[in-house]
Design an enzyme around this catalytic site. Structure first.
Site, PDB file in Angstrom:
ATOM      1  N   ASP A 189       2.260   0.363  15.311  1.00 58.20           N
ATOM      2  CA  ASP A 189       0.965   1.060  15.363  1.00 58.20           C
ATOM      3  C   ASP A 189      -0.060   0.115  15.965  1.00 58.20           C
ATOM      4  O   ASP A 189       0.171  -1.091  16.086  1.00 58.20           O
ATOM      5  CB  ASP A 189       0.529   1.498  13.956  1.00 58.20           C
ATOM      6  CG  ASP A 189      -0.824   2.228  13.971  1.00 58.20           C
ATOM      7  OD1 ASP A 189      -1.055   3.003  14.909  1.00 58.20           O
ATOM      8  OD2 ASP A 189      -1.639   1.997  13.070  1.00 58.20           O
ATOM      9  N   SER A 190      -1.210   0.678  16.292  1.00 53.55           N
ATOM     10  CA  SER A 190      -2.308  -0.119  16.850  1.00 53.55           C
ATOM     11  C   SER A 190      -3.020  -0.906  15.761  1.00 53.55           C
ATOM     12  O   SER A 190      -4.196  -1.217  15.898  1.00 53.55           O
ATOM     13  CB  SER A 190      -3.314   0.813  17.530  1.00 53.55           C
ATOM     14  OG  SER A 190      -3.888   1.682  16.562  1.00 53.55           O
ATOM     15  N   CYS A 230       1.667   5.992  15.491  1.00 53.07           N
ATOM     16  CA  CYS A 230       0.335   6.040  16.083  1.00 53.07           C
ATOM     17  C   CYS A 230       0.259   7.333  16.880  1.00 53.07           C
ATOM     18  O   CYS A 230       1.081   7.562  17.771  1.00 53.07           O
ATOM     19  CB  CYS A 230       0.157   4.828  17.009  1.00 53.07           C
ATOM     20  SG  CYS A 230      -1.314   4.880  18.041  1.00 53.07           S
ATOM     21  N   GLU A 285      -9.747  -1.277  10.119  1.00 52.39           N
ATOM     22  CA  GLU A 285      -9.136  -2.557  10.491  1.00 52.39           C
ATOM     23  C   GLU A 285      -9.917  -3.741   9.898  1.00 52.39           C
ATOM     24  O   GLU A 285      -9.355  -4.800   9.638  1.00 52.39           O
ATOM     25  CB  GLU A 285      -9.076  -2.699  12.014  1.00 52.39           C
ATOM     26  CG  GLU A 285      -8.012  -1.851  12.689  1.00 52.39           C
ATOM     27  CD  GLU A 285      -6.602  -2.360  12.469  1.00 52.39           C
ATOM     28  OE1 GLU A 285      -6.390  -3.591  12.453  1.00 52.39           O
ATOM     29  OE2 GLU A 285      -5.697  -1.519  12.276  1.00 52.39           O
ATOM     30  N   CYS A 313      -4.774  10.706  12.921  1.00 55.62           N
ATOM     31  CA  CYS A 313      -4.616   9.280  13.227  1.00 55.62           C
ATOM     32  C   CYS A 313      -4.021   8.643  11.976  1.00 55.62           C
ATOM     33  O   CYS A 313      -4.472   8.950  10.855  1.00 55.62           O
ATOM     34  CB  CYS A 313      -5.979   8.653  13.542  1.00 55.62           C
ATOM     35  SG  CYS A 313      -5.970   6.848  13.660  1.00 55.62           S
ATOM     36  N   HIS A 321      -4.335   5.834  10.736  1.00 55.57           N
ATOM     37  CA  HIS A 321      -5.299   5.050   9.953  1.00 55.57           C
ATOM     38  C   HIS A 321      -6.032   5.926   8.917  1.00 55.57           C
ATOM     39  O   HIS A 321      -6.436   5.439   7.859  1.00 55.57           O
ATOM     40  CB  HIS A 321      -6.364   4.423  10.861  1.00 55.57           C
ATOM     41  CG  HIS A 321      -5.935   3.186  11.585  1.00 55.57           C
ATOM     42  ND1 HIS A 321      -5.043   3.203  12.634  1.00 55.57           N
ATOM     43  CD2 HIS A 321      -6.286   1.875  11.418  1.00 55.57           C
ATOM     44  CE1 HIS A 321      -4.874   1.966  13.088  1.00 55.57           C
ATOM     45  NE2 HIS A 321      -5.608   1.145  12.366  1.00 55.57           N
TER      46      HIS A 321
END
Length: 259
Positions: A9-10, A72, A150, A182, A184
């Site tokens: 994932d990012s 992602c 993040e 997403c 996240h």
């Protein structure tokens, strides 16, 4: 088969998928890449997203992964077709859960909170067209949310202010389902539950992805034996402590890796 499940994932968001996979497949080892140095992917060009996805895939394959979960939404929508064509292992992708939302909604109005890279992709539009006939899909780019997650600022004032800005127009339109587009965003569910009326259903893809992973492993004869020596290795190319704060449990090793 003892080889690990690869996940990338990012950043830390895909750990929401990782947790579902670990829960559903307790005998499987995993190898997770948090590409936080390049987060968010949603702001990048299709070509940049593709190159990052290739880099992550090749790292996971070089470390022996038997299947790769592209944890992602943005990377799935922009790169998974290429990855499936060019690499020999099965790939599991993530896309916004439009179908369950369309089946669940009573007001026929569904909100989708996602990154720019997901909302602008052809896969997202094809999925919406296929499953959301007669449904109003209200799209909202969650600009800035990934960066705050993040930075471990899920419960910050800044996060609540951003979410208020994004949610109010959808609430004004009487949505009764909010799709988190997403990986996240599931980390925002406690905050969203505080902010949203009780009659709004929050939908994410985590459990469905874990179920699909199990199905593909079974189909390809790739399931690990119950005697598998379990190990969960998670790498980040940014802040190790932040990734550690999102995962816990036995047999876990979290460390820094330049990639």
């Amino acid at each position: 088969m003892h080889s690990p499940i690869g996940i990338f994932d990012s950043g830390v968001g895909g750990t929401s998928i990782w947790k579902e996979v670990v829960k559903m497949l307790p005998h499987e080892s995993t190898l997770y890449l948090a590409d936080s140095a390049n987060a968010p992917y949603g702001e990048k060009s299709k070509e940049e997203i593709l190159q990052l996805s290739i880099k992550n895939t090749e790292l996971l394959l070089n470390r022996g992964c038997k299947i790769i979960i592209v944890a992602c939404n943005t990377a799935t929508t922009n790169a998974i077709d290429y990855l499936r064509e060019h690499y020999p292992v099965p790939f599991i992708g993530i896309e916004p859960a439009i179908k369950p939302a369309a089946l669940h909604t009573k007001t026929k109005k569904v909100g989708v909170l996602a990154t720019k890279g997901t909302l602008s992709s052809s896969l997202f539009h094809n999925t919406s067209k296929l499953f959301a006939e007669g449904i109003t899909v209200l799209e909202q780019e969650g600009k800035g949310l990934v960066e705050l997650i993040e930075a471990n600022k899920v419960y910050s004032t800044e996060m609540r202010e951003l979410l208020t800005t994004f949610l109010n127009p959808m609430l004004d339109q009487q949505i009764d389902c909010l799709v988190l587009g997403c990986t996240h965003y599931p980390y925002l569910i406690p905050v969203l539950k505080e902010m949203l009326p009780d009659d709004i259903t929050i939908i994410d893809s985590g459990e469905a992805v874990a179920r699909q992973t199990k199905t593909i492993l079974e189909k390809n004869g790739l399931l690990a034996p119950e005697t598998n020596h379990l190990k969960h290795t998670l790498y980040t190319n940014k802040n190790v402590d932040i990734l550690k704060s999102f995962v816990d449990g036995p047999n876990i090793e979290v460390s820094h890796l330049e990639f």
